[in-house]
Design a protein around this motif. Sequence first.
Motif, PDB file in Angstrom:
ATOM      1  N   THR A 177       0.830  -1.195   0.000  1.00 28.67           N
ATOM      2  CA  THR A 177       0.000   0.000   0.000  1.00 28.67           C
ATOM      3  C   THR A 177       0.867   1.248   0.000  1.00 28.67           C
ATOM      4  N   SER A 178       0.260   2.358  -0.361  1.00 27.73           N
ATOM      5  CA  SER A 178       0.908   3.663  -0.283  1.00 27.73           C
ATOM      6  C   SER A 178       0.755   4.165   1.139  1.00 27.73           C
ATOM      7  N   GLY A 179       1.761   3.911   1.937  1.00 23.69           N
ATOM      8  CA  GLY A 179       1.657   4.229   3.357  1.00 23.69           C
ATOM      9  C   GLY A 179       0.863   3.144   4.071  1.00 23.69           C
ATOM     10  N   PHE A 180       0.912   3.171   5.386  1.00 19.18           N
ATOM     11  CA  PHE A 180       0.222   2.113   6.136  1.00 19.18           C
ATOM     12  C   PHE A 180      -0.206   2.660   7.490  1.00 19.18           C
TER      13      PHE A 180
ATOM     14  N   SER B 184      -2.094   5.620   3.542  1.00 15.91           N
ATOM     15  CA  SER B 184      -1.671   6.871   4.157  1.00 15.91           C
ATOM     16  C   SER B 184      -2.805   7.894   4.240  1.00 15.91           C
ATOM     17  N   ASN B 185      -3.841   7.726   3.399  1.00 16.85           N
ATOM     18  CA  ASN B 185      -5.006   8.626   3.436  1.00 16.85           C
ATOM     19  C   ASN B 185      -6.127   8.077   4.316  1.00 16.85           C
ATOM     20  N   TYR B 186      -5.819   7.047   5.060  1.00 15.71           N
ATOM     21  CA  TYR B 186      -6.795   6.401   5.954  1.00 15.71           C
ATOM     22  C   TYR B 186      -7.954   5.786   5.170  1.00 15.71           C
ATOM     23  N   GLN B 187      -7.674   5.383   3.922  1.00 15.76           N
ATOM     24  CA  GLN B 187      -8.658   4.653   3.139  1.00 15.76           C
ATOM     25  C   GLN B 187      -8.350   3.167   3.241  1.00 15.76           C
TER      26      GLN B 187
ATOM     27  N   ALA C 134     -17.074  10.231   8.797  1.00 18.61           N
ATOM     28  CA  ALA C 134     -16.805   9.792   7.434  1.00 18.61           C
ATOM     29  C   ALA C 134     -17.855   8.811   6.948  1.00 18.61           C
ATOM     30  N   MET C 135     -18.162   8.903   5.650  1.00 20.39           N
ATOM     31  CA  MET C 135     -19.071   7.956   5.023  1.00 20.39           C
ATOM     32  C   MET C 135     -18.512   7.550   3.667  1.00 20.39           C
ATOM     33  N   TYR C 136     -18.897   6.360   3.227  1.00 17.36           N
ATOM     34  CA  TYR C 136     -18.307   5.757   2.033  1.00 17.36           C
ATOM     35  C   TYR C 136     -19.380   5.031   1.217  1.00 17.36           C
ATOM     36  N   TRP C 137     -19.178   5.005  -0.090  1.00 17.70           N
ATOM     37  CA  TRP C 137     -19.957   4.145  -0.971  1.00 17.70           C
ATOM     38  C   TRP C 137     -19.018   3.193  -1.690  1.00 17.70           C
ATOM     39  N   TYR C 138     -19.353   1.888  -1.609  1.00 15.09           N
ATOM     40  CA  TYR C 138     -18.605   0.842  -2.292  1.00 15.09           C
ATOM     41  C   TYR C 138     -19.541   0.082  -3.222  1.00 15.09           C
ATOM     42  N   ARG C 139     -18.942  -0.522  -4.233  1.00 22.00           N
ATOM     43  CA  ARG C 139     -19.643  -1.544  -5.000  1.00 22.00           C
ATOM     44  C   ARG C 139     -18.876  -2.851  -4.858  1.00 22.00           C
ATOM     45  N   GLN C 140     -19.622  -3.943  -4.858  1.00 22.50           N
ATOM     46  CA  GLN C 140     -19.001  -5.257  -4.719  1.00 22.50           C
ATOM     47  C   GLN C 140     -19.501  -6.150  -5.839  1.00 22.50           C
TER      48      GLN C 140
ATOM     49  N   HIS D  47     -17.170   6.745  -3.969  1.00 23.85           N
ATOM     50  CA  HIS D  47     -16.992   8.096  -3.439  1.00 23.85           C
ATOM     51  C   HIS D  47     -16.932   8.007  -1.924  1.00 23.85           C
ATOM     52  N   TYR D  48     -16.374   9.039  -1.320  1.00 17.16           N
ATOM     53  CA  TYR D  48     -16.328   9.103   0.127  1.00 17.16           C
ATOM     54  C   TYR D  48     -16.536  10.543   0.577  1.00 17.16           C
ATOM     55  N   SER D  49     -16.793  10.673   1.888  1.00 12.00           N
ATOM     56  CA  SER D  49     -16.927  12.003   2.491  1.00 12.00           C
ATOM     57  C   SER D  49     -16.278  11.949   3.863  1.00 12.00           C
ATOM     58  N   ASN D  50     -15.291  12.765   4.092  1.00 13.95           N
ATOM     59  CA  ASN D  50     -14.594  12.758   5.377  1.00 13.95           C
ATOM     60  C   ASN D  50     -15.357  13.530   6.454  1.00 13.95           C
ATOM     61  N   THR D  51     -16.214  14.444   6.006  1.00 17.13           N
ATOM     62  CA  THR D  51     -17.020  15.217   6.940  1.00 17.13           C
ATOM     63  C   THR D  51     -18.142  15.886   6.161  1.00 17.13           C
ATOM     64  N   ALA D  52     -19.181  16.297   6.854  1.00 19.01           N
ATOM     65  CA  ALA D  52     -20.310  16.950   6.181  1.00 19.01           C
ATOM     66  C   ALA D  52     -19.817  18.148   5.387  1.00 19.01           C
ATOM     67  N   GLY D  53     -20.327  18.237   4.133  1.00 27.38           N
ATOM     68  CA  GLY D  53     -19.967  19.342   3.267  1.00 27.38           C
ATOM     69  C   GLY D  53     -18.807  19.070   2.340  1.00 27.38           C
ATOM     70  N   THR D  54     -18.130  17.919   2.514  1.00 22.25           N
ATOM     71  CA  THR D  54     -17.001  17.568   1.647  1.00 22.25           C
ATOM     72  C   THR D  54     -17.201  16.180   1.064  1.00 22.25           C
ATOM     73  N   THR D  55     -16.753  15.988  -0.175  1.00 19.67           N
ATOM     74  CA  THR D  55     -16.786  14.668  -0.805  1.00 19.67           C
ATOM     75  C   THR D  55     -15.508  14.464  -1.593  1.00 19.67           C
ATOM     76  N   GLY D  56     -15.205  13.207  -1.896  1.00 20.72           N
ATOM     77  CA  GLY D  56     -14.020  12.885  -2.675  1.00 20.72           C
ATOM     78  C   GLY D  56     -14.274  11.695  -3.565  1.00 20.72           C
ATOM     79  N   LYS D  57     -13.473  11.575  -4.618  1.00 26.95           N
ATOM     80  CA  LYS D  57     -13.614  10.456  -5.557  1.00 26.95           C
ATOM     81  C   LYS D  57     -12.781   9.275  -5.097  1.00 26.95           C
ATOM     82  N   GLY D  58     -13.354   8.088  -5.261  1.00 25.80           N
ATOM     83  CA  GLY D  58     -12.639   6.867  -4.960  1.00 25.80           C
ATOM     84  C   GLY D  58     -12.030   6.254  -6.192  1.00 25.80           C
ATOM     85  N   GLU D  59     -11.979   4.948  -6.182  1.00 31.30           N
ATOM     86  CA  GLU D  59     -11.332   4.195  -7.265  1.00 31.30           C
ATOM     87  C   GLU D  59     -12.170   4.162  -8.542  1.00 31.30           C
ATOM     88  N   VAL D  60     -13.498   4.104  -8.401  1.00 34.38           N
ATOM     89  CA  VAL D  60     -14.390   3.948  -9.560  1.00 34.38           C
ATOM     90  C   VAL D  60     -15.533   4.957  -9.521  1.00 34.38           C
TER      91      VAL D  60
END
Lengths: 109, 114
Positions: A26-29, A93-96, B31-37, B47-60
């Motif tokens: 992983t990138s960081g741990f 490292s990003n706590y993911q 934090a909240m997260y959406w995954y697909r399996q 996608h994920y959100s580390n706190t209310a008002g912010t979001t980020g892109k994940g792998e897909v």
Amino acid sequence: GQNIDQPTEMTATEGAIVQINCTYQTSGFNGLFWYQQHAGEAPTFLSYNVLDGLEEKGRFSSFLSRSKGYSYLLLKELQMKDSASYLCAPMDSNYQLIWGAGTKLIIKP
Amino acid sequence: IAGITQAPTSQILAAGRRMTLRCTQDMRHNAMYWYRQDLGLGLRLIHYSNTAGTTGKGEVPDGYSVSRANTDDFPLTLASAVPSQTSVYFCASSEAAGGNYEQYFGPGTRLTVT
């Protein structure tokens, strides 16, 4: 890149012991999680290791070696209800959490 | 205390239709997260959100959008569904503070796009 490697499937006998291995890059741990997932259900938390060594919790134990990028989950006194998938997930490292495909454990009577 | 709830439990959707998957947690997690399996693959972060008002892109993230207007809710929207979005979708939350990064999962939504 980030990579998780664990066996696809394992078979064990009721009452026995089984060890499920996981190697990771992983990138960081920031620690490593193990989750259990029964078919058709959501994953549920089993263990978290952040330091090297063995953490024991009832019938389940988890081991971590950070220098080797290696962890294992040890299940003792196997019961039929332990038939499930076991997911290895190091935290980067990003706590993911970075999820492996999981090991399907089949318990036979 | 319900933990995390997701709705609907399952859905069959025609390709091209818009769909919002709902997720609500009552644990006041940051934090909240959406995954697909998908079969044979690990959980993949959309996608994920580390706190209310912010979001980020994940792998897909392509084909999906999210919003986090408050702490409790984290809806996932498919703007125009395609068959490759057929999957099981899990929402998760985490305190993500004070060393507590364990993720708690909702029961999942099984989506079939035809």
